[in-house]
Structure formats: C-alpha cells, structure tokens
Design a protein around this motif. Structure first.
Motif, PDB file in Angstrom:
ATOM      1  N   SER A   1      54.396 -14.534  17.030  1.00 11.78           N
ATOM      2  CA  SER A   1      54.971 -13.272  17.495  1.00 11.78           C
ATOM      3  C   SER A   1      54.796 -13.137  19.000  1.00 11.78           C
ATOM      4  O   SER A   1      54.021 -13.852  19.626  1.00 11.78           O
ATOM      5  CB  SER A   1      54.309 -12.088  16.774  1.00 11.78           C
ATOM      6  N   GLY A   2      55.518 -12.219  19.569  1.00 12.48           N
ATOM      7  CA  GLY A   2      55.437 -11.929  20.990  1.00 12.48           C
ATOM      8  C   GLY A   2      56.167 -10.638  21.274  1.00 12.48           C
ATOM      9  O   GLY A   2      56.805 -10.062  20.383  1.00 12.48           O
ATOM     10  N   GLY A   3      56.057 -10.168  22.482  1.00 13.00           N
ATOM     11  CA  GLY A   3      56.736  -8.949  22.896  1.00 13.00           C
ATOM     12  C   GLY A   3      55.765  -7.816  23.162  1.00 13.00           C
ATOM     13  O   GLY A   3      54.635  -7.809  22.677  1.00 13.00           O
ATOM     14  N   ILE A   4      56.230  -6.880  23.930  1.00 10.67           N
ATOM     15  CA  ILE A   4      55.399  -5.736  24.321  1.00 10.67           C
ATOM     16  C   ILE A   4      55.017  -4.902  23.101  1.00 10.67           C
ATOM     17  O   ILE A   4      53.958  -4.287  23.067  1.00 10.67           O
ATOM     18  CB  ILE A   4      56.092  -4.894  25.422  1.00 10.67           C
ATOM     19  N   GLY A   5      55.871  -4.922  22.068  1.00  9.77           N
ATOM     20  CA  GLY A   5      55.567  -4.175  20.845  1.00  9.77           C
ATOM     21  C   GLY A   5      54.292  -4.644  20.174  1.00  9.77           C
ATOM     22  O   GLY A   5      53.565  -3.829  19.585  1.00  9.77           O
ATOM     23  N   ILE A   6      54.002  -5.924  20.255  1.00 10.27           N
ATOM     24  CA  ILE A   6      52.752  -6.455  19.687  1.00 10.27           C
ATOM     25  C   ILE A   6      51.567  -5.897  20.466  1.00 10.27           C
ATOM     26  O   ILE A   6      50.570  -5.472  19.883  1.00 10.27           O
ATOM     27  CB  ILE A   6      52.734  -8.005  19.718  1.00 10.27           C
ATOM     28  N   LEU A   7      51.688  -5.881  21.787  1.00  7.59           N
ATOM     29  CA  LEU A   7      50.588  -5.373  22.617  1.00  7.59           C
ATOM     30  C   LEU A   7      50.381  -3.877  22.427  1.00  7.59           C
ATOM     31  O   LEU A   7      49.258  -3.384  22.546  1.00  7.59           O
ATOM     32  CB  LEU A   7      50.843  -5.692  24.089  1.00  7.59           C
ATOM     33  N   LEU A   8      51.459  -3.151  22.139  1.00  7.04           N
ATOM     34  CA  LEU A   8      51.343  -1.712  21.943  1.00  7.04           C
ATOM     35  C   LEU A   8      51.060  -1.348  20.484  1.00  7.04           C
ATOM     36  O   LEU A   8      50.779  -0.197  20.183  1.00  7.04           O
ATOM     37  CB  LEU A   8      52.622  -1.010  22.410  1.00  7.04           C
ATOM     38  N   GLY A   9      51.118  -2.338  19.594  1.00  2.00           N
ATOM     39  CA  GLY A   9      50.866  -2.102  18.179  1.00  2.00           C
ATOM     40  C   GLY A   9      49.377  -1.983  17.889  1.00  2.00           C
ATOM     41  O   GLY A   9      48.521  -2.060  18.778  1.00  2.00           O
ATOM     42  N   SER A  10      49.069  -1.840  16.615  1.00  2.00           N
ATOM     43  CA  SER A  10      47.695  -1.550  16.214  1.00  2.00           C
ATOM     44  C   SER A  10      46.696  -2.649  16.587  1.00  2.00           C
ATOM     45  O   SER A  10      45.531  -2.357  16.839  1.00  2.00           O
ATOM     46  CB  SER A  10      47.628  -1.272  14.711  1.00  2.00           C
ATOM     47  N   THR A  11      47.119  -3.900  16.629  1.00  2.00           N
ATOM     48  CA  THR A  11      46.184  -4.975  16.975  1.00  2.00           C
ATOM     49  C   THR A  11      46.260  -5.388  18.444  1.00  2.00           C
ATOM     50  O   THR A  11      45.528  -6.280  18.871  1.00  2.00           O
ATOM     51  CB  THR A  11      46.423  -6.214  16.080  1.00  2.00           C
ATOM     52  N   GLY A  12      47.110  -4.737  19.219  1.00  2.00           N
ATOM     53  CA  GLY A  12      47.253  -5.081  20.633  1.00  2.00           C
ATOM     54  C   GLY A  12      45.990  -4.903  21.449  1.00  2.00           C
ATOM     55  O   GLY A  12      45.783  -5.604  22.437  1.00  2.00           O
ATOM     56  N   GLY A  13      45.137  -3.999  21.028  1.00  2.00           N
ATOM     57  CA  GLY A  13      43.881  -3.788  21.745  1.00  2.00           C
ATOM     58  C   GLY A  13      42.976  -5.003  21.698  1.00  2.00           C
ATOM     59  O   GLY A  13      42.219  -5.268  22.632  1.00  2.00           O
ATOM     60  N   TYR A  14      43.051  -5.738  20.606  1.00  2.21           N
ATOM     61  CA  TYR A  14      42.248  -6.960  20.519  1.00  2.21           C
ATOM     62  C   TYR A  14      42.772  -8.014  21.485  1.00  2.21           C
ATOM     63  O   TYR A  14      41.985  -8.734  22.099  1.00  2.21           O
ATOM     64  CB  TYR A  14      42.221  -7.491  19.077  1.00  2.21           C
ATOM     65  N   ILE A  15      44.080  -8.090  21.634  1.00  2.91           N
ATOM     66  CA  ILE A  15      44.657  -9.040  22.600  1.00  2.91           C
ATOM     67  C   ILE A  15      44.261  -8.632  24.015  1.00  2.91           C
ATOM     68  O   ILE A  15      43.859  -9.470  24.821  1.00  2.91           O
ATOM     69  CB  ILE A  15      46.190  -9.130  22.437  1.00  2.91           C
ATOM     70  N   GLY A  16      44.356  -7.352  24.322  1.00  2.58           N
ATOM     71  CA  GLY A  16      43.869  -6.870  25.619  1.00  2.58           C
ATOM     72  C   GLY A  16      42.385  -7.126  25.776  1.00  2.58           C
ATOM     73  O   GLY A  16      41.899  -7.423  26.881  1.00  2.58           O
ATOM     74  N   GLY A  17      41.655  -7.046  24.672  1.00  2.00           N
ATOM     75  CA  GLY A  17      40.224  -7.323  24.686  1.00  2.00           C
ATOM     76  C   GLY A  17      39.902  -8.759  25.069  1.00  2.00           C
ATOM     77  O   GLY A  17      38.829  -9.044  25.600  1.00  2.00           O
TER      78      GLY A  17
END
Length: 178
Positions: A74-90
């Motif tokens: 998967s990819g896209g800004i929607g993934i980062l803004l979705g429920s698990t996006g905080g872990y990716i930002g983490g």
C-alpha cells in the motif's frame, strides 16, 4: 557532487528500498507481523543516525507519494492519515531517537540496543495515540487497554526478535559501510 555524497545517497536509497521490501514480508501469525520495524532498526544500525534517519524519511515520503512501499503493497497519504499511520510516523521518531543516542553516547552495541528499544517504545506511543485519535473520530471512543491489546501487545515479542536480528546484521555489516 563528491564521491562521499554520492555514496551516501546510494546507501540512503538502498535502505529505503530495503524498508519497502521488509514491509512486504509478512510473517503469518494470529496477528500478521511485517518486518518494517526491522528495516528501520537495521538502516539506522548500519548507516548510523543521520543516513539511517534520512533513509526512513525517504521511505515515508515515497509512501506518501503513493508508491506501494508500506505493508500490503500500500501507499498514499491516506495510509499515513489512517489509523495505523502514526506507527509509520513513529518510525521516523524511532530513527531520530536512535540518532540522538548515537550523538550522546556513541555507536557501541549496548547503546545501539538500548536506542532501538527506546525507539520502539516511542513508535508504540506515537502510533497508539494516533490510532486512538483516528479510531475515536471514525468509529467511536476506544480505551487505551483495548488499543494496546490490538496494536502493541501482540507485537512486543516479534519486535524484540527483530531488534535482535537488526543488532546481528548491524554488527556484521556496519564495518563494510563507509
């Protein structure tokens, strides 16, 4: 551009790609586990704080642009803004924590191990808070215990194994990366 900058750029790109490949590898379990965090820890462990953090940033930016570098292709800004996006930002905050440890206490094995564990805790904290906020907004209120049970507790042992593997890889490969 001098040779060192070219080499740094290549290493950053290669490790961003490695993180993508790690995110696509799924270990089947009751809760499927990917190797994303291992990619992050290995990148910083081998490349060091600055280049490793830049590799994580490139990985996240590639995903934000829509390239399928995240789990499940998967990819896209929607993934980062979705429920698990905080872990990716983490992941980025984990890399920054590891870089801080490196700057303060050097690149010894014990420092690296502690920085990986602290980085993981930071990733868990940011990701869990983000998950709670998104879940509450989209689905309804959820308690911390429930989110920890869904998003953290099942991953603690696998993540500690990934840290051990990253330590092993970093210990063996770090000397070959200039």
């Amino acid at each position: 551009m001098n040779n060192k900058k070219i080499l740094d750029t290549v290493y950053i790109g290669v490790f961003a790609a490695l993180m993508a490949v790690c995110s696509w590898i799924m270990v089947p379990a009751a809760v499927p586990v990917t190797l994303q965090t291992m990619g992050v820890f290995t990148a910083v462990g081998i490349l060091g704080g600055k280049r490793g953090t830049l590799a994580v940033l490139v990985y996240i930016l590639l995903g934000a642009l829509g390239l399928p570098v995240f789990a499940g292709f998967s990819g896209g800004i929607g993934i980062l803004l979705g429920s698990t996006g905080g872990y990716i930002g983490g992941f980025l905050l984990s890399a920054l924590v590891m870089w801080l440890f490196e700057r303060l206490w050097g690149r010894g094995k014990l420092v690296l191990a502690i920085s990986m564990v602290v980085g993981l805790l930071v990733c868990y904290a940011v990701g869990t808070l983000w998950f709670m906020a998104v879940y509450t907004r989209t689905t309804g209120p959820v308690g911390l215990a429930a989110v920890l049970g869904w998003c953290v507790i099942p991953f603690i042992v696998p993540d500690l194994v990934k840290i051990a593997l990253s330590m092993l890889l970093a210990g063996r490969l770090r000397r070959f990366v200039k």
